[in-house]
Design a protein around this motif. Structure first.
Motif, mmCIF file in Angstrom:
data_model
loop_
_atom_site.group_PDB
_atom_site.id
_atom_site.type_symbol
_atom_site.label_atom_id
_atom_site.label_comp_id
_atom_site.label_asym_id
_atom_site.label_seq_id
_atom_site.Cartn_x
_atom_site.Cartn_y
_atom_site.Cartn_z
ATOM 1 N N TYR A 168 12.876 -22.240 42.603
ATOM 2 C CA TYR A 168 14.132 -22.091 41.874
ATOM 3 C C TYR A 168 14.988 -23.348 41.944
ATOM 4 N N SER A 169 15.764 -23.531 40.896
ATOM 5 C CA SER A 169 16.873 -24.477 40.956
ATOM 6 C C SER A 169 18.050 -23.689 41.502
ATOM 7 N N SER A 205 14.016 -29.124 38.715
ATOM 8 C CA SER A 205 15.101 -28.276 39.234
ATOM 9 C C SER A 205 16.411 -29.036 39.360
ATOM 10 N N PRO A 242 18.246 -26.634 34.933
ATOM 11 C CA PRO A 242 19.677 -26.304 34.905
ATOM 12 C C PRO A 242 20.388 -26.831 33.667
ATOM 13 N N GLU A 270 19.531 -23.946 31.266
ATOM 14 C CA GLU A 270 19.986 -22.593 31.607
ATOM 15 C C GLU A 270 21.494 -22.491 31.873
ATOM 16 N N SER A 297 18.352 -20.367 39.042
ATOM 17 C CA SER A 297 17.600 -20.369 37.790
ATOM 18 C C SER A 297 16.590 -19.238 37.754
#
Length: 300
Positions: A115-116, A146, A151, A154, A232
């Motif tokens: 995940y970010s 990431s 990001p 998103e 994320s």
């Protein structure tokens, strides 16, 4: 794990002719994200094992940014690297014949996603993206999955605004890498930023693996002083890649070495893989097609 190595060796031997080429040295590239000396120290054990296995001088390269590794792979001055998914996508889009993904780090839960993570200082009173309006937000490296690509796609979806300075965030800046982002937030130089983590384990430990875990292990941060403000969707972990032009026997040996690293030397694996995980498992280009498409869209 021994069965995996045997399968890798058998499959490769059956499907690819053995080339008579020889190499005089082997060069391993290490992505940016933390200071160069730490990166070299964490990968020295891999360098030594590679040198012993291949019987040629093996060198580590730790360029200042992600692009240094990417250009090394494209130019033939780096033979192997563990890339992020976005870095692999850039390499592939620049030259589809430059490298081939061979392995991916698999987490303790059996998945290969990560995940970010958006984070801020706890004492700043920022607990969500909504509280970041008008404040300073930090990305890592333009070629980080990431630390930028995901990001930058998103977060605008979540905020309804662009990542241009002054639109939603007061200022958006690049810090230079994951470690730099973490330290900048921790020191109060920026209000929040993004980095990567497997999302497993405890926040206080910096999760099981990732840049936060590296920072905790290095004594750079106390996670109790930080708070998560965003996460994320799952991102496919980046691949270990080899230059396609390498001799086949070199590819077979290096694939087997990386696949067996966890069982062979867990401490070495921990340093190379940025924390605890199950090991490296086979992966192919198909796993990254969605990231290649995302990278294409960002470049248009």
């Amino acid at each position: 794990m021994k069965k995996l190595i045997a399968a890798v060796l058998a499959t490769t031997a059956l499907t690819t002719p053995v080339m008579a080429q020889e190499i005089s040295e082997f060069r391993i590239g290490i992505l940016g994200g933390e200071n160069a000396q730490d990166r070299l120290n964490n990968n020295e054990c891999l360098r030594a094992k590679t040198e012993e296995l291949l019987g040629v001088e093996t060198k580590l390269f730790a360029p200042a940014d992600y692009n240094g590794v990417i250009q090394g792979l494209l130019g033939g001055t780096i033979d192997m690297a563990w890339l992020g998914a976005s870095g692999y996508a850039k390499t592939y889009l620049s030259d589809p014949e430059a490298v081939e993904p061979i392995l991916v780090k698999v987490n303790n839960d059996g998945g290969y996603g990560y995940y970010s993570i958006g984070f801020a200082r706890k004492d700043a009173g920022i607990e969500s993206l909504e509280a970041m309006k008008g404040k300073v937000f930090g990305f890592g490296d333009p070629n980080s999955t990431s630390g930028f690509l995901i990001p930058s796609i998103e977060i605008p979806e979540a905020t309804g605004a662009t990542m241009t300075s002054g639109d939603y965030f007061g200022e958006v800046k690049f810090t230079g890498g994951h470690e730099q982002t973490i330290v900048a937030v921790y020191n109060g130089d920026i209000d929040a930023g993004v980095t990567w983590a497997d999302g497993l384990g405890e926040w206080e430990d910096g999760f099981n693996s990732g840049a936060l875990r590296r920072a905790v292990d290095a004594g750079l941060v106390d996670m109790n002083e930080l708070v998560q403000i965003w996460q994320s969707k799952p991102i496919p972990e980046g691949p270990v890649v080899l230059r396609k032009a390498l001799p086949e026997d070199t590819k077979v040996k290096m694939t087997a070495l990386m696949a067996s690293l966890k069982s062979m030397d867990d401490e070495c694996f921990y340093g190379v893989a940025a924390g605890d995980a199950k090991g490296f498992m086979p992966i192919t280009h198909e796993a990254y097609e969605v990231i290649v498409e995302a990278r294409k869209l960002k470049s248009n």
